[in-house]
Enzyme design. Structure first.
Site, PDB file in Angstrom:
ATOM      1  N   PRO A  10     -11.537  22.200  20.419  1.00 18.89           N
ATOM      2  CG  PRO A  10     -11.470  22.248  22.669  1.00 18.89           C
ATOM      3  CD  PRO A  10     -11.346  23.101  21.672  1.00 18.89           C
ATOM      4  CG  ASN A  11     -13.253  17.027  22.588  1.00 20.78           C
ATOM      5  OD1 ASN A  11     -12.350  16.191  22.444  1.00 20.78           O
ATOM      6  ND2 ASN A  11     -13.492  17.688  23.752  1.00 20.78           N
ATOM      7  NE  ARG A  18     -18.128  15.749  21.996  1.00 14.26           N
ATOM      8  CZ  ARG A  18     -18.053  16.997  22.433  1.00 14.26           C
ATOM      9  NH1 ARG A  18     -17.941  17.774  21.175  1.00 14.26           N
ATOM     10  NH2 ARG A  18     -18.460  17.701  23.646  1.00 14.26           N
ATOM     11  CE1 TYR A  23     -21.893  19.802  19.927  1.00 17.56           C
ATOM     12  CE2 TYR A  23     -21.603  17.622  20.881  1.00 17.56           C
ATOM     13  CZ  TYR A  23     -21.467  19.091  21.114  1.00 17.56           C
ATOM     14  OH  TYR A  23     -21.311  19.683  22.237  1.00 17.56           O
ATOM     15  CG  ASN A  79     -17.695  25.440  17.152  1.00 20.23           C
ATOM     16  OD1 ASN A  79     -17.354  25.649  18.318  1.00 20.23           O
ATOM     17  ND2 ASN A  79     -18.670  24.717  16.698  1.00 20.23           N
ATOM     18  CB  ALA A  82     -14.854  22.451  25.748  1.00 16.17           C
ATOM     19  CD  GLU A 104     -18.938  32.746  21.346  1.00 16.85           C
ATOM     20  OE1 GLU A 104     -19.180  31.888  22.027  1.00 16.85           O
ATOM     21  OE2 GLU A 104     -18.890  33.939  21.312  1.00 16.85           O
ATOM     22  CG  HIS A 106     -20.997  27.968  19.996  1.00 18.22           C
ATOM     23  ND1 HIS A 106     -19.790  27.468  20.650  1.00 18.22           N
ATOM     24  CD2 HIS A 106     -20.964  29.255  20.417  1.00 18.22           C
ATOM     25  CE1 HIS A 106     -19.179  28.025  21.341  1.00 18.22           C
ATOM     26  NE2 HIS A 106     -19.624  29.321  21.102  1.00 18.22           N
ATOM     27  CB  ILE A 107     -22.912  22.664  16.020  1.00 18.04           C
ATOM     28  CG1 ILE A 107     -21.723  22.719  14.996  1.00 18.04           C
ATOM     29  CG2 ILE A 107     -23.910  21.752  15.376  1.00 18.04           C
ATOM     30  CD1 ILE A 107     -21.021  21.431  14.996  1.00 18.04           C
ATOM     31  NE  ARG A 113     -25.181  21.287  24.954  1.00 12.95           N
ATOM     32  CZ  ARG A 113     -23.744  20.773  24.716  1.00 12.95           C
ATOM     33  NH1 ARG A 113     -23.192  21.397  23.625  1.00 12.95           N
ATOM     34  NH2 ARG A 113     -23.054  19.775  24.809  1.00 12.95           N
TER      35      ARG A 113
END
Length: 157
Positions: A10-11, A18, A23, A79, A82, A104, A106-107, A113
């Site tokens: 998502p997103n 965004r 990102y 990826n 969320a 898996e 992730h950017i 975070r």
């Protein structure tokens, strides 16, 4: 030619617009082109798929699980965005297709975070994890998938 799925949650369709400070300004179309080029260099056909819907991602994992069992797919770079922190269903899908290697990816460094992003439901089912390398992390994940699950590939750098 074996297939590799690059799956985005998502997103991620909003990449480039965004939170560019987090990102970057690279669009999802740019990420997909980068992955297809890396796949071509490695000798794989890369299919890219993005959805904001958990069920669509699960269906794609199931599809690639069948392709993997038929010897037609190498694995998946995923990826989950969320859904990383919320989806037992995605973990179950990966475990349920018994054998499909999923990396898996992730950017951002999710561990640097917010505290709720420190837990991944995907990691226990993943063959490997790439976090925090920005968009180039997708290529690192593709190469890692090839190194781990097709180590005799003559096209590996």
């Amino acid at each position: 030619m074996k297939k590799v799925l690059v799956l985005n949650g998502p997103n991620l369709n909003l990449l480039g617009t965004r939170e560019p400070a987090l990102y970057g300004s690279t669009s999802l179309a740019d990420v997909e082109a980068l992955c297809r080029a890396a796949g071509e260099r490695l000798g794989y056909e890369v299919e890219c798929f993005q959805s904001n819907w958990e069920g669509a991602l699960i269906d794609k994992i199931h599809e690639y699980g069948r392709l993997f069992k038929q010897g037609l797919a190498l694995g998946c770079v995923f990826n989950p965005s969320a859904f990383t922190h919320t989806s037992v269903a995605l973990q179950d899908a990966i475990k349920g297709v018994d054998g499909l290697p999923v990396i898996e990816c992730h950017i951002s460094n999710v561990h640097a975070r917010e505290a709720f992003r420190n837990h991944s439901y995907i990691s226990p089912a993943a063959a490997g994890i790439v976090v925090g390398f920005g968009v180039p992390g997708y290529v690192i994940a593709l190469e890692g998938l090839a190194r781990k699950h097709d180590p005799d590939n003559p096209r590996l750098p």
